[in-house]
Design a protein around this motif. Structure first.
Motif, short mmCIF file in Angstrom:
data_model
loop_
_atom_site.label_atom_id
_atom_site.label_comp_id
_atom_site.label_asym_id
_atom_site.label_seq_id
_atom_site.Cartn_x
_atom_site.Cartn_y
_atom_site.Cartn_z
N GLN A 107 0.86 -1.34 0.06
CA GLN A 107 -0.05 -0.20 0.08
C GLN A 107 0.71 1.16 -0.09
OE1 GLN A 107 -3.70 0.56 0.42
NE2 GLN A 107 -3.40 -1.57 -0.46
N LEU A 110 0.45 4.17 -2.68
CA LEU A 110 -0.96 4.90 -2.26
C LEU A 110 -1.00 5.85 -0.96
CD1 LEU A 110 -3.42 2.24 -2.96
CD2 LEU A 110 -3.02 4.05 -4.42
N ILE A 111 -0.08 5.50 -0.03
CA ILE A 111 -0.43 6.23 1.21
C ILE A 111 0.91 7.16 1.60
CG2 ILE A 111 -2.00 4.95 2.30
CD1 ILE A 111 -0.05 3.70 4.06
N SER A 115 2.22 10.62 -2.50
CA SER A 115 1.10 10.20 -3.29
C SER A 115 0.14 11.46 -3.71
CB SER A 115 0.39 9.17 -2.43
OG SER A 115 -0.75 8.87 -3.28
N LEU A 117 -2.94 10.88 -3.88
CA LEU A 117 -4.44 10.45 -3.07
C LEU A 117 -4.49 11.36 -1.92
CD1 LEU A 117 -6.07 8.16 -3.70
CD2 LEU A 117 -5.25 7.16 -1.73
N ASN A 118 -5.58 11.85 -1.77
CA ASN A 118 -5.70 12.84 -0.66
C ASN A 118 -6.02 12.24 0.75
OD1 ASN A 118 -8.67 11.83 0.00
ND2 ASN A 118 -9.54 13.39 -1.31
N ASN A 120 -7.98 12.11 3.36
CA ASN A 120 -9.15 11.09 3.60
C ASN A 120 -8.99 9.91 3.11
OD1 ASN A 120 -10.09 13.29 5.31
ND2 ASN A 120 -11.31 14.05 3.83
N ASN A 121 -8.68 9.78 1.82
CA ASN A 121 -8.51 8.44 1.09
C ASN A 121 -7.45 7.59 1.67
OD1 ASN A 121 -10.84 8.95 -0.44
ND2 ASN A 121 -9.76 9.88 -2.08
N LYS A 122 -6.32 8.29 2.01
CA LYS A 122 -5.26 7.38 2.60
C LYS A 122 -5.69 6.98 4.19
CE LYS A 122 -1.50 10.30 0.72
NZ LYS A 122 -0.41 11.12 1.17
N LEU A 124 -8.56 6.14 4.78
CA LEU A 124 -9.63 4.95 4.66
C LEU A 124 -8.95 3.89 4.13
CD1 LEU A 124 -12.66 6.93 2.61
CD2 LEU A 124 -12.65 5.92 4.89
N SER A 125 -7.76 3.89 3.31
CA SER A 125 -6.98 2.77 3.08
C SER A 125 -6.43 2.29 4.23
CB SER A 125 -5.95 3.34 2.03
OG SER A 125 -5.25 2.29 1.65
N TYR A 126 -5.89 2.95 5.02
CA TYR A 126 -5.36 2.47 6.19
C TYR A 126 -6.60 1.78 7.28
CZ TYR A 126 -3.53 2.30 11.04
OH TYR A 126 -3.38 1.71 12.28
#
Length: 149
Positions: A107, A110-111, A115, A117-118, A120-122, A124-126
């Motif tokens: 991951q 992405l995180i 990255s 990615l904003n 909030n999405n990071k 959420l991924s975590y």
């Protein structure tokens, strides 16, 4: 005491000495054999394991299922968790750390900080992918030896 969850079963017996725990366990297994035969249920003896939770490394008498002796193990897997005979959870915590590190590396792109990615999405991924690895059986982390942390 018997503990059942889906297709995993644990039969627990306790006593002040292992001999006092083994005798009731063997009696229970005899009754279980009769019940299984009556209901025509097969038990995979090859997957059956036995463990005694203690600090001594003595040789204990075997318990038998269908006349097949069950070997005493130093570590067993039950419901995805590794239980060792001293209950220090060293192998389980090592496995979880390896699993987490592998998932984190997968991951990371992405995180990571670079990255696109904003945040909030990071997060959420975590929360969806990484945190469940650590929090599954989280009481084990409280009971493990400090050297495992």
């Amino acid at each position: 005491m018997i503990s059942l969850y889906t297709d995993d079963t644990a039969i627990l017996s306790q006593g002040k000495t292992p001999d006092k725990a083994i005798a009731p366990l063997q009696n229970y297994l005899k009754n279980l054999e009769a019940w299984l035969m009556r209901w025509k249920i097969n038990l995979n003896v090859d997957k059956t394991q036995a463990i005694i939770f203690n600090k001594k490394n003595d040789d204990w008498p075997n318990v038998e299922v269908y006349g097949t002796p069950i070997e005493w193990k130093k570590e067993v897997k039950y419901l995805g968790f590794f239980l060792d005979k001293q209950l220090n959870f060293r192998s389980h915590t090592s496995l979880i750390k390896e699993k987490y590190n592998k998932a984190f590396r997968a991951q990371y792109s992405l995180i990571c900080r670079n990255s696109s990615l904003n945040l909030n999405n990071k997060v959420l991924s975590y929360l969806a992918y990484l945190r469940p690895i650590l929090t599954c059986a989280s009481p084990i982390w409280a009971c493990t030896a400090r050297s495992n942390l």
